[in-house]
Design an enzyme around this catalytic site. Structure first.
Site, PDB file in Angstrom:
ATOM      1  N   ARG A   1       0.815  -1.211   0.000  1.00  0.00           N
ATOM      2  CA  ARG A   1       0.000   0.000   0.000  1.00  0.00           C
ATOM      3  C   ARG A   1       0.850   1.262   0.000  1.00  0.00           C
ATOM      4  O   ARG A   1       0.540   2.242  -0.692  1.00  0.00           O
ATOM      5  CB  ARG A   1      -0.960  -0.017   1.198  1.00  0.00           C
ATOM      6  CG  ARG A   1      -1.877   1.191   1.315  1.00  0.00           C
ATOM      7  CD  ARG A   1      -2.481   1.645   0.001  1.00  0.00           C
ATOM      8  NE  ARG A   1      -3.106   0.582  -0.761  1.00  0.00           N
ATOM      9  CZ  ARG A   1      -3.391   0.672  -2.046  1.00  0.00           C
ATOM     10  NH1 ARG A   1      -3.082   1.769  -2.730  1.00  0.00           N
ATOM     11  NH2 ARG A   1      -3.963  -0.325  -2.678  1.00  0.00           N
TER      12      ARG A   1
ATOM     13  N   LYS B   1       1.541  25.033  -3.513  1.00  0.00           N
ATOM     14  CA  LYS B   1       0.287  24.411  -3.066  1.00  0.00           C
ATOM     15  C   LYS B   1       0.449  22.893  -3.116  1.00  0.00           C
ATOM     16  O   LYS B   1      -0.113  22.202  -3.965  1.00  0.00           O
ATOM     17  CB  LYS B   1      -0.871  24.883  -3.941  1.00  0.00           C
ATOM     18  CG  LYS B   1      -1.135  26.378  -3.804  1.00  0.00           C
ATOM     19  CD  LYS B   1      -2.208  26.854  -4.756  1.00  0.00           C
ATOM     20  CE  LYS B   1      -2.425  28.362  -4.638  1.00  0.00           C
ATOM     21  NZ  LYS B   1      -3.432  28.873  -5.588  1.00  0.00           N
TER      22      LYS B   1
ATOM     23  N   LYS C   1       4.226  39.775  -2.978  1.00  0.00           N
ATOM     24  CA  LYS C   1       2.819  39.648  -3.340  1.00  0.00           C
ATOM     25  C   LYS C   1       2.036  40.868  -2.829  1.00  0.00           C
ATOM     26  O   LYS C   1       2.611  41.760  -2.191  1.00  0.00           O
ATOM     27  CB  LYS C   1       2.270  38.338  -2.783  1.00  0.00           C
ATOM     28  CG  LYS C   1       2.972  37.107  -3.384  1.00  0.00           C
ATOM     29  CD  LYS C   1       2.516  35.810  -2.733  1.00  0.00           C
ATOM     30  CE  LYS C   1       1.125  35.427  -3.168  1.00  0.00           C
ATOM     31  NZ  LYS C   1       1.071  35.017  -4.594  1.00  0.00           N
TER      32      LYS C   1
ATOM     33  N   GLU D   1       4.485  40.351  -7.815  1.00  0.00           N
ATOM     34  CA  GLU D   1       3.136  40.087  -8.301  1.00  0.00           C
ATOM     35  C   GLU D   1       2.429  41.410  -8.561  1.00  0.00           C
ATOM     36  O   GLU D   1       2.444  42.316  -7.721  1.00  0.00           O
ATOM     37  CB  GLU D   1       2.352  39.279  -7.263  1.00  0.00           C
ATOM     38  CG  GLU D   1       0.901  39.022  -7.638  1.00  0.00           C
ATOM     39  CD  GLU D   1       0.136  38.351  -6.516  1.00  0.00           C
ATOM     40  OE1 GLU D   1       0.181  37.117  -6.441  1.00  0.00           O
ATOM     41  OE2 GLU D   1      -0.491  39.076  -5.709  1.00  0.00           O
TER      42      GLU D   1
ATOM     43  N   ASP E   1      -1.118  38.487 -12.257  1.00  0.00           N
ATOM     44  CA  ASP E   1      -2.140  37.756 -11.506  1.00  0.00           C
ATOM     45  C   ASP E   1      -3.524  37.919 -12.120  1.00  0.00           C
ATOM     46  O   ASP E   1      -4.046  39.037 -12.222  1.00  0.00           O
ATOM     47  CB  ASP E   1      -2.149  38.242 -10.056  1.00  0.00           C
ATOM     48  CG  ASP E   1      -3.065  37.413  -9.177  1.00  0.00           C
ATOM     49  OD1 ASP E   1      -3.097  36.177  -9.349  1.00  0.00           O
ATOM     50  OD2 ASP E   1      -3.750  37.998  -8.312  1.00  0.00           O
TER      51      ASP E   1
END
Length: 287
Positions: A104, A139, A171, A201, A222
């Site tokens: 597994r 992510k 950002k 960004e 963005d």
């Protein structure tokens, strides 16, 4: 596609040892212990049940050999290989209990990473013939980032920054907290060493114009539609790398690539890739 370099042994060992400890606990595979003789030998095949791209074969091999160093593991399809339903991935032979104890964990890693590699290949194929490159994001599954970014490379994509420590990405929240875009860039420029890249960004073409007046390496555009991305490419005129991000899927990615951007970052590669369906089938006899 170029096969990526192998994962470091320490990375493989840490991931697989933790997964085996989670699965086997304090008592081991009590089903196999209860039903299979200690000396029983087995031969098994790992094969795909759907088309895809393989990634994680070294983790599968380590899982089996961690429980039986004498296991014979023969690779039939390596990382980065395209496969079809029924394609054999590996042949495993040795102690039956060890094979079932590691099954597994081996299939979980193979399925998860191959799913990422497969989805990445779909995106790479979708923009074939353009100058754009598909890249991943942060992510990722906590604790599995190195493995998932490796899978992206197996699929023909490239990696964005690994973490918060290896590149500066300014950002919108950094810009607000710093008191403006130019202020944030200048502060970053004074602290970044010569080996650290700086990306900014932006949400608008006006921010892009402001950003490229500074010494930076890349601009993340963005959530801009293709028409605005084309304007951004014309404004930047090759002075910085341009990365498109947001609203990217297999339906939209081709149009985004055709605007002339250099990079297209896709969070879905690692946060939404379906697992590639793989199975292990075996036969055994008492020794």
């Amino acid at each position: 596609m170029t096969t990526p370099g192998p994962l470091p042994h320490q990375t493989i060992a840490q991931a697989v040892d933790a997964a085996l400890a989670e699965d086997l606990g304090l008592l081991g595979d009590i089903t196999s212990i209860a039903t299979i003789a200690p000396s029983a030998q087995a031969a098994a095949w790992i094969a795909t049940r759907q088309p895809g791209v393989i990634s994680g074969i070294s983790l599968a091999e380590y899982a089996f050999r961690a429980l039986d160093p004498e296991i014979d593991f023969r690779i039939e399809a390596d990382d980065g290989d395209s496969v079809f339903p029924g394609t054999p991935i590996a042949q495993v032979s040795g102690n039956a209990r060890a094979i079932l104890g590691a099954e597994r964990v081996a299939l979980n890693y193979l399925g998860r990473l191959s799913g990422i590699a497969t989805l990445t290949r779909d995106y790479v194929d979708a923009i074939e013939g353009t100058s754009a490159t598909i890249v991943d994001t942060r992510k990722t599954t906590p604790g599995l980032r190195a493995l998932e970014k490796f899978a992206v490379r197996c699929g023909g994509g490239q990696n964005h920054r690994f973490g918060l420590f290896d590149a500066i990405l300014i950002k919108d929240n950094h810009i607000v907290a710093a008191g403006g875009l130019s202020a944030a860039i200048e502060r970053a420029r004074t602290t970044a060493g010569h080996m650290v890249k700086i990306e900014v960004e932006v949400d608008t073409l006006q921010q892009l114009r402001e950003a490229i007046t500074h010494r930076i390496d890349a601009v993340l555009l963005d959530n801009m539609p293709p028409a605005i991305l084309r304007e951004a490419v014309a404004i930047a005129c090759g002075r910085v790398l341009l990365e498109a991000s947001g609203g990217v899927n297999l339906t939209t990615v081709r149009a985004i690539a055709e605007t002339g951007v250099d990079l297209i970052s896709v969070g879905a590669l690692t946060h939404s890739a379906p697992v590639l369906d793989l199975g292990l089938d075996m036969g055994y006899s008492d020794a």
